[in-house]
Scaffold this motif. Structure first.
Motif, short mmCIF file in Angstrom:
data_model
loop_
_atom_site.label_atom_id
_atom_site.label_comp_id
_atom_site.label_asym_id
_atom_site.label_seq_id
_atom_site.Cartn_x
_atom_site.Cartn_y
_atom_site.Cartn_z
N ARG A 51 1.14 -1.77 -0.18
CA ARG A 51 0.36 0.31 0.20
C ARG A 51 0.94 1.37 -0.24
O ARG A 51 0.41 1.78 0.08
N TYR A 54 1.49 1.94 -3.20
CA TYR A 54 0.23 2.19 -4.66
C TYR A 54 -0.06 3.63 -4.21
O TYR A 54 0.12 4.31 -5.14
N ALA A 55 0.44 4.26 -2.77
CA ALA A 55 -0.04 5.30 -2.08
C ALA A 55 0.93 6.45 -3.06
O ALA A 55 0.83 7.59 -3.47
N GLU A 58 0.54 5.15 -8.11
CA GLU A 58 -0.72 4.08 -8.73
C GLU A 58 -1.47 5.71 -8.81
O GLU A 58 -1.50 6.59 -8.11
N TRP A 61 -4.11 7.60 -6.54
CA TRP A 61 -4.09 6.99 -5.18
C TRP A 61 -3.47 8.21 -4.79
O TRP A 61 -2.71 9.44 -5.41
N PHE A 77 -3.40 7.73 3.35
CA PHE A 77 -3.80 7.51 1.71
C PHE A 77 -4.74 7.59 1.44
O PHE A 77 -5.76 6.35 2.15
N ARG A 79 -7.40 6.53 -1.94
CA ARG A 79 -7.66 5.51 -3.30
C ARG A 79 -8.82 6.25 -3.49
O ARG A 79 -9.36 6.48 -3.23
N ARG A 86 -14.48 7.99 -2.98
CA ARG A 86 -13.10 7.91 -2.54
C ARG A 86 -12.71 6.86 -0.99
O ARG A 86 -13.52 7.08 -0.50
N ASN A 89 -7.67 4.33 2.97
CA ASN A 89 -7.11 3.53 2.21
C ASN A 89 -6.95 2.78 3.42
O ASN A 89 -6.24 2.07 3.97
#
Length: 170
Positions: A51, A54-55, A58, A61, A77, A79, A86, A89
């Motif tokens: 994560r 990803y934050a 991606e 994010w 975070f 996403r 939204r 996360n």
């Protein structure tokens, strides 16, 4: 030592240069959650951290860093910024900054940066989260929010997560 009751609390997008600090905060976050998930660290002492990747990398994010003065005090975070809903996360405030209104202020700031529909998950076994997230929802949406249990994907051994849904005005 900084007095975090009077220190300048800031929530801002985390930069790539701040990623190492966020990664260390992530370890604290996962350690705190291990009380409710029963997960242990890997052999190298770390927890899963996809994560964090990803934050920072991606589309859709966004990583946020919470600071008290010059000190990192937590992160969030988000996403789903490229979708209809939204999702908060991950959200974490270090223990030394808790119970002083800092988390409420930070959560409010992150959510209001992205008006529209939101979902926030937390563990029902976490008493602090059980009292905190409904306060955030009520603060931002009045009575216009819902709460529902949902199974944890791929983890039938865990109790369902509790999900709050609300819409943040623009």
């Amino acid at each position: 030592m900084t007095d975090i009751m009077t220190a300048d609390v800031t929530v801002r997008p985390a930069t790539p240069e701040e990623r190492p600090a966020v990664e260390r905060l992530w370890l604290m976050f996962r350690h705190d959650l291990s009380e409710f998930t029963g997960l242990l660290p890997a052999a190298d002492g770390t927890f899963r951290s996809e994560r964090v990747t990803y934050a920072f990398t991606e589309p859709g994010w966004a990583p946020y860093l919470l600071t008290c003065g010059e000190h990192p005090a937590g992160f969030a975070f988000v996403r789903g910024l490229d979708g209809p809903v939204r999702v908060l996360n991950s959200f974490f405030v270090v223990r030394g900054a808790r119970r002083r209104g800092i988390g409420l202020r930070a959560a409010r700031e992150v959510l209001t940066r992205h008006p529209g529909p939101w979902e926030i998950a937390f563990q029902q076994d976490n008493p602090a989260a059980v009292s905190f997230w409904p306060r955030v929802a009520g603060d931002l949406a009045g009575d216009a929010w819902t709460r529902e249990p949902r199974p944890v994907p791929g983890r039938p051994d865990l109790p369902p997560d509790m999900w709050i849904s609300l819409t943040v005005a623009g």
